[in-house]
Write a protein that holds these residues in place. Structure first.
Motif: not given
Length: 331
Positions: A231-233, A236-237, A317-320, A322-323, A326
């Motif tokens: 999956r996207s990111s 990164k996570a 998403t994985w970006e959420d 990550i936030i 953080e």
């Protein structure tokens, strides 16, 4: 070009001594030494030019160990062969050349040679003859002579899956249990160092300090999309998590399809590299697991920690995700 992931980790091996042993034809001015000094910015990095004759090199290393008492020794290639023999210390051997005499002959490392990096004595050229090859064969024959249960717990082996110079994974694994493949070639670069070596250094530092980090459990289903692609990111996570947490992957334990388990572990290593080693849990009931966080595509109301459901309104998403972490700052 320097890898964008190379950065300082002031909390890892802080106040400790890390000794590096370079490979054949290299020096204490290698890129790996510079990398260690940058990343482990609060550690003392000890590195010396190895004498050309192997017995002199091993004598120097024993002297340095007695004098400096390093908390960790890292050796690459020929340096990995020497490092294995430095018993009594925590050690990482990277693409170790345990059969260096044969390697020298097979890869044209005899005759007139040029050092790859500057050396303190200013010497640039050297010559390897048959007698020197015999010296290296004699020294490498001493490897594994001091292996015992204590040593097996103190040595970590890292082996590049694209290493075309040496292949000693099976030999090492026949003596030590912790043998890990990573994505990389014989020579370390920024990418393989940060993805493979740095997590292992962190694990060793945590063990030495008896440090416990918050645990994140990641469901295998949350790492791949419907086509079996990452999956996207998610990668990164994962790299971000490794800096502050202990991270494990959780996969379904369907014992009617046990033949699929090696494939799952292989997929995890392919996508997440060396840090996935020994960090895949097969479980039929996730609520029985102990952890601080569980990231999954499904709800798990009986899990004792915090459940983060990928795909719901808060974590689409994985970006959420990550936030969110953080903001957590390692808690």
């Amino acid at each position: 070009m320097e890898n964008k992931y190379v950065k300082q980790f002031p909390d890892i091996m802080s106040g400790k001594k890390v000794m590096y042993v370079h490979g054949f034809g290299s020096s204490a001015q290698s890129g790996t030494v510079s990398r260690l000094r940058k990343v482990l910015c609060n550690a003392t990095i000890i590195a010396e030019d190895m004498p050309l004759h192997p017995q002199e090199a091993l004598d120097l290393l024993h002297h340095l160990c007695e004098k400096e008492k390093p908390d960790l020794i890292i050796g690459t290639s020929m340096g990995g062969m020497y490092t294995e023999q430095l018993y009594g210390f925590d050690r990482i051997v990277i693409n170790p050349a345990f059969q260096i005499g044969d390697t020298m002959v097979q890869h044209g490392m005899t005759g007139a040679q040029t050092f790859q990096n500057p050396r303190k004595d200013g010497v640039q050229q050297f010559f390897v003859d048959n007698n020197m090859v015999k010296e290296y064969k004699q020294i490498s024959s001493l490897c594994f002579s001091g292996v015992n249960d204590e040593e097996r717990r103190r040595v970590w082996g890292l082996f590049g899956d694209k290493d075309t110079t040496v292949d000693t994974f099976d030999l090492f694994h026949s003596h030590y249990p912790t043998a890990i493949h990573f994505h990389g070639e014989h020579r370390m670069d920024d990418h393989s160092y940060m993805r493979a070596v740095m997590p292992v250094i962190r694990w060793i530092d945590d063990l030495q300090e008896h440090r416990e980090r918050p645990v994140i459990l990641i469901s295998a289903d949350s790492t791949a999309d419907q086509w079996g692609k990452p999956r996207s990111s998610v990668q990164k996570a994962f790299r971000m998590f490794l800096e502050k947490y202990q991270v494990y992957f959780v996969a379904s334990a369907d014992f009617n399809h046990r033949e699929n388990m090696p494939d799952i572990m292989a997929w995890m290593q392919e996508q997440f590299d060396a840090p996935s080693y020994n960090h895949v849990i097969f479980c039929s009931n996730k609520s029985l697991l102990m952890g601080d966080y569980l990231i999954d595509t499904l709800p798990c109301p009986d899990f004792m920690g915090t459940v983060i459901q990928l795909g719901d309104n808060e974590f689409k998403t994985w970006e959420d995700i990550i936030i969110y972490f953080e903001r957590m700052g390692g808690q």
